[in-house]
Design a protein around this motif. Sequence first.
Motif, PDB file in Angstrom:
ATOM      1  N   ARG A   1       0.826  -1.207   0.000  1.00 11.87           N
ATOM      2  CA  ARG A   1       0.000   0.000   0.000  1.00 11.87           C
ATOM      3  C   ARG A   1       0.860   1.258   0.000  1.00 11.87           C
ATOM      4  O   ARG A   1       1.936   1.288   0.596  1.00 11.87           O
ATOM      5  CB  ARG A   1      -0.901   0.000   1.240  1.00 11.87           C
ATOM      6  N   ARG A   2       0.316   2.268  -0.666  1.00 11.62           N
ATOM      7  CA  ARG A   2       1.033   3.542  -0.731  1.00 11.62           C
ATOM      8  C   ARG A   2       1.246   4.105   0.680  1.00 11.62           C
ATOM      9  O   ARG A   2       0.345   4.152   1.496  1.00 11.62           O
ATOM     10  CB  ARG A   2       0.236   4.534  -1.591  1.00 11.62           C
ATOM     11  N   ARG A   3       2.427   4.522   0.960  1.00 10.73           N
ATOM     12  CA  ARG A   3       2.922   5.086   2.213  1.00 10.73           C
ATOM     13  C   ARG A   3       2.912   4.079   3.367  1.00 10.73           C
ATOM     14  O   ARG A   3       3.246   4.428   4.480  1.00 10.73           O
ATOM     15  CB  ARG A   3       2.171   6.355   2.628  1.00 10.73           C
ATOM     16  N   PHE A   4       2.553   2.879   3.107  1.00 10.85           N
ATOM     17  CA  PHE A   4       2.678   1.843   4.116  1.00 10.85           C
ATOM     18  C   PHE A   4       3.917   0.997   3.783  1.00 10.85           C
ATOM     19  O   PHE A   4       4.992   1.243   4.322  1.00 10.85           O
ATOM     20  CB  PHE A   4       1.416   0.977   4.201  1.00 10.85           C
ATOM     21  N   GLU A   5       3.767   0.043   2.888  1.00 14.38           N
ATOM     22  CA  GLU A   5       4.898  -0.821   2.539  1.00 14.38           C
ATOM     23  C   GLU A   5       5.790  -0.210   1.464  1.00 14.38           C
ATOM     24  O   GLU A   5       6.932  -0.628   1.286  1.00 14.38           O
ATOM     25  CB  GLU A   5       4.392  -2.187   2.075  1.00 14.38           C
ATOM     26  N   VAL A   6       5.246   0.729   0.695  1.00 14.04           N
ATOM     27  CA  VAL A   6       6.017   1.402  -0.354  1.00 14.04           C
ATOM     28  C   VAL A   6       5.656   2.882  -0.321  1.00 14.04           C
ATOM     29  O   VAL A   6       4.560   3.257   0.132  1.00 14.04           O
ATOM     30  CB  VAL A   6       5.735   0.789  -1.738  1.00 14.04           C
ATOM     31  N   ASN A   7       6.557   3.701  -0.810  1.00 15.85           N
ATOM     32  CA  ASN A   7       6.288   5.139  -0.814  1.00 15.85           C
ATOM     33  C   ASN A   7       6.754   5.744  -2.121  1.00 15.85           C
ATOM     34  O   ASN A   7       7.466   5.108  -2.910  1.00 15.85           O
ATOM     35  CB  ASN A   7       6.981   5.816   0.369  1.00 15.85           C
ATOM     36  N   GLN A   8       6.358   6.974  -2.324  1.00 17.16           N
ATOM     37  CA  GLN A   8       6.762   7.712  -3.509  1.00 17.16           C
ATOM     38  C   GLN A   8       8.232   8.100  -3.400  1.00 17.16           C
ATOM     39  O   GLN A   8       8.796   8.196  -2.308  1.00 17.16           O
ATOM     40  CB  GLN A   8       5.880   8.951  -3.666  1.00 17.16           C
ATOM     41  N   VAL A   9       8.843   8.344  -4.538  1.00 16.00           N
ATOM     42  CA  VAL A   9      10.258   8.674  -4.547  1.00 16.00           C
ATOM     43  C   VAL A   9      10.517  10.021  -3.878  1.00 16.00           C
ATOM     44  O   VAL A   9      11.570  10.242  -3.274  1.00 16.00           O
ATOM     45  CB  VAL A   9      10.806   8.635  -5.996  1.00 16.00           C
ATOM     46  N   TYR A  10       9.540  10.923  -3.979  1.00 24.39           N
ATOM     47  CA  TYR A  10       9.614  12.211  -3.293  1.00 24.39           C
ATOM     48  C   TYR A  10       8.480  12.297  -2.274  1.00 24.39           C
ATOM     49  O   TYR A  10       7.309  12.099  -2.622  1.00 24.39           O
ATOM     50  CB  TYR A  10       9.440  13.376  -4.266  1.00 24.39           C
ATOM     51  N   THR A  11       8.806  12.588  -1.050  1.00 22.12           N
ATOM     52  CA  THR A  11       7.797  12.950  -0.063  1.00 22.12           C
ATOM     53  C   THR A  11       8.405  14.016   0.820  1.00 22.12           C
ATOM     54  O   THR A  11       9.630  14.141   0.915  1.00 22.12           O
ATOM     55  CB  THR A  11       7.371  11.765   0.820  1.00 22.12           C
ATOM     56  N   ARG A  12       7.562  14.775   1.449  1.00 27.30           N
ATOM     57  CA  ARG A  12       8.069  15.781   2.375  1.00 27.30           C
ATOM     58  C   ARG A  12       7.482  15.525   3.755  1.00 27.30           C
ATOM     59  O   ARG A  12       6.302  15.770   3.986  1.00 27.30           O
ATOM     60  CB  ARG A  12       7.721  17.190   1.905  1.00 27.30           C
ATOM     61  N   MET A  13       8.311  14.989   4.657  1.00 28.21           N
ATOM     62  CA  MET A  13       7.889  14.696   6.019  1.00 28.21           C
ATOM     63  C   MET A  13       6.673  13.778   6.039  1.00 28.21           C
ATOM     64  O   MET A  13       5.767  13.929   6.859  1.00 28.21           O
ATOM     65  CB  MET A  13       7.616  15.991   6.792  1.00 28.21           C
ATOM     66  N   GLN A  14       6.648  12.832   5.082  1.00 26.02           N
ATOM     67  CA  GLN A  14       5.592  11.823   5.029  1.00 26.02           C
ATOM     68  C   GLN A  14       6.239  10.448   4.838  1.00 26.02           C
ATOM     69  O   GLN A  14       5.980   9.736   3.882  1.00 26.02           O
ATOM     70  CB  GLN A  14       4.613  12.105   3.888  1.00 26.02           C
ATOM     71  N   SER A  15       7.102  10.111   5.780  1.00 30.84           N
ATOM     72  CA  SER A  15       7.796   8.826   5.693  1.00 30.84           C
ATOM     73  C   SER A  15       6.794   7.685   5.737  1.00 30.84           C
ATOM     74  O   SER A  15       5.667   7.823   6.221  1.00 30.84           O
ATOM     75  CB  SER A  15       8.783   8.682   6.855  1.00 30.84           C
ATOM     76  N   GLY A  16       7.239   6.532   5.243  1.00 25.93           N
ATOM     77  CA  GLY A  16       6.361   5.380   5.208  1.00 25.93           C
ATOM     78  C   GLY A  16       6.039   4.848   6.588  1.00 25.93           C
ATOM     79  O   GLY A  16       6.844   4.956   7.522  1.00 25.93           O
ATOM     80  N   PHE A  17       4.870   4.269   6.730  1.00 25.50           N
ATOM     81  CA  PHE A  17       4.454   3.696   8.003  1.00 25.50           C
ATOM     82  C   PHE A  17       5.150   2.365   8.289  1.00 25.50           C
ATOM     83  O   PHE A  17       5.401   2.027   9.437  1.00 25.50           O
ATOM     84  CB  PHE A  17       2.939   3.502   8.031  1.00 25.50           C
ATOM     85  N   ALA A  18       5.440   1.595   7.237  1.00 26.76           N
ATOM     86  CA  ALA A  18       6.077   0.290   7.425  1.00 26.76           C
ATOM     87  C   ALA A  18       7.383   0.182   6.650  1.00 26.76           C
ATOM     88  O   ALA A  18       7.963  -0.906   6.562  1.00 26.76           O
ATOM     89  CB  ALA A  18       5.131  -0.825   6.998  1.00 26.76           C
TER      90      ALA A  18
END
Length: 854
Positions: free
Chosen positions: A132-149
């Motif tokens: 899931r987005r921002r859980f097991e995988v994240n976008q290449v660019y985020t700002r202070m939105q690190s992944g949960f898992a």
Amino acid sequence: MSKLKPIDLQGAFDIDASSETAWHGDTQHGLKRLPGGDQTFWGIPFRLGTASDVGPAMVGSGVAGSTEARSISINAAASHLVFAHVCDSRASTSVAGQTSDYAVPVVTAPGEHLADYVLVYEDGSTHSVPIRRRFEVNQVYTRMQSGFACRPHQDLVPLPLRGPYPPNMWGRYQTIASVGPAGQPASPREDLEAKQHPAASWSIYALPNPNPSKQIVELRIEPTGAAAIGIGAVTLFTGSEHPLRHERLESFQLELGVGVDPERAVNEAEIDLGVIARRYLAQQFDPDSWLSDPVKGRGEAPDERTFKPTLDIAASVDAALQVDGRTIDLAESYDGKAAASADRQVSVRILGKEKTWLTARVVDAETGVPLAARVHMRSPDGRYLPPYGHRHEINDNWFEDYGADVKLGDTQYAYIDGNFSAELPVGEVYIEVSRGFEYQPVRQRLEIAPGQKELEVKLQKTDDRRNSGWITADTHVHFISPETARLEAAAEGINVINLLAAQWGDLFTNVGDITGRQSGSSTDDTIVWVGTENRQHFLGHISMLGVQGDPVFPMSTSGATEGYFGDPTERAMSEWADECRAKGGLVVVPHFPFPHSEIIAEVVRGRVDGLEFWDFWTPTMDTFSFHEYYRLLNCGYRAAVVGGTDKMSAAMPVGNVRTYAQIGDTDLTFDSWADAVRAGRTYTTSGPLMDFTVDGHAPGDEISLGAGGGSVHVSANATSLTGPIHKLEIVFNGKVIATVEEEQGATTLTFDDSVAVPGTGWLAARCVSNHRAWSVWPQHIAAHTSPVFIKANRDELFDNPTAEYLIKTMEGGVVWLDTLATRAGSQRHAAVRSVFEEAIADVRAKQAHHGHSH
């Protein structure tokens, strides 16, 4: 097998940043910035595709809405599969009213189901995990939105507190903790860019395998088509815990075999699944000797104790530590045992693993009132245990004093305002608490119980000088804020703290704290006043204390390093002093007599109220500073002694040398303190408490005797609560005429007898210890009173050889003015020059009065 095994994906790579159908524009931009090749993230090795202009190659899935499954061959068992992967920033759904096309990329669809990663076992069974987005995988660019898992690939990196620092990076290095390659935190410019385009990051995700003993044949990626995913690398991990989850920070002490160098072992140690937050040699100590040491609250001598190599580590239970080329698995340490290398030459153990948070109070033993104090706590193995809100390692560099902390020799302290919280190890803890020179400093062995929540330490006030009309002051403090000054002054038993603004080249400090009145940080018992130290690199320094209204500017002249390059000599110190007095202030020469030139003229011309002494460098007190003072007194020029620290770092405590001034039964105010200094009712001290009278007269008084002098009764008492004193001396006209000495040292020394004085002069008392109070400038525990003056047959005291010495020093100032000083114009030059001319004329007139020609 190794616990970490990268999988070779070279044959499966099929996509990179160039695919416009797979990636949104910002994702394409970020993919090109991702690292490739062999990399290690969070201690885990990855075999990524080679970096190029289009970024590293990846295994693509879910491109352009595809739901076609992909497979990656594994053929191994593992407890976790660790991925370096990313997803596209475009979301098929997002929070109402939001868009995925912000200028700064943000995650607008957290939890969006992008794929399932399916483990296919040798026996045909499977285990599926949603990605899931921002859980097991994240976008290449985020700002202070690190992944949960998952984590961004940038590791946590410790920074050297004391540098070396890249340009503009001193402040960030004080955090010690950073995220980024090679431990380089963002510069201010990079910070600004990061707000618009954060760092490009792989998402590092460890997929738990519920069947770690089963052989995994393949990994099947089943995309939902909601957004593209790119897998850059997969590494197999075999361990007992999650490889990305660190245990709490623990201190690991190393035991080293013969031939293993402790300093090299500490500095070169490495860890895989964790971070070494701090490397140091913990100072060992003998608790019984420490508890019984007669000197307390004054720090400890550096480099006089043995040391144990220690590492503060936050790591996975499965981490491996490398020391001196040897590997130590830390799992046994986390189980409470000692872990060792295969040859037993290096072993490690956790120190004080069981801990408890408690709230502590420091109180007056008689009244129970909470007291501000200076606190040091240490473990039995010598580690400093700071209260919460205070550093583990205090930065004692110049102009880097930003917290309520102090380091005296090798001992670190925290200033607390009566209460503090701390996480302490269960078992033995050692505590030292001090509060100035009138409370008995405390050293105690504590037994901290499991789950203990409270602690109380009582301080006994054994000498209450305030009741007999004495108050304390530090005349010379720099850099800290008025509120921190108030706290540190209260904790050190200081009633008046003079925080001095100053110019240092093009640096101006504490100027914004000047109010022209008593600081709002003041309390009934602690007065804070922000004055100025006005400085000339050659002519001298002079402190403007208690100035009301506008400050006395400029604070520096005559060029670098006190002023700026090419600053002209605009004002004489006499002019500064006159303006200070006109505005109700007190004039003090700091660190008398240096710099050594015009200050002589200021004393001769009566422009100075106090001379600041703190250079108790030797156990004899026969320093140049005191001899220079004696020379002025012996020519009839008077000024009170005062004490100040010239605090410019966390290696100097407020009030380490202080002024005691007798205000009698008047209220504590800045003016009552200043009046006592003007009257000479003072002594300067780095510990001892002094009482001194001559025929019942106190310092600053004048006694009249007949021709030829006579006998006077001298009463002198010195008491030191922080360390024993060894010698008490009575000084007449600069010569010691009586001594009380205790070879082993004593808390109190007393002289009470008559002495013969042959004529006009002055008497003072001084005492000194063989022990030192540790700071950036270690000083012996000592004290010196202002004089009681004696006038026999109305004769004036005068010494002609000393007078010639004073004149020569002032003539040198004239030569400097005429030869080397940068001029502010002929009128200003003449005005400054006239100060020396008038002072020289004054001394010449005295010579003539006493029958000396020149």
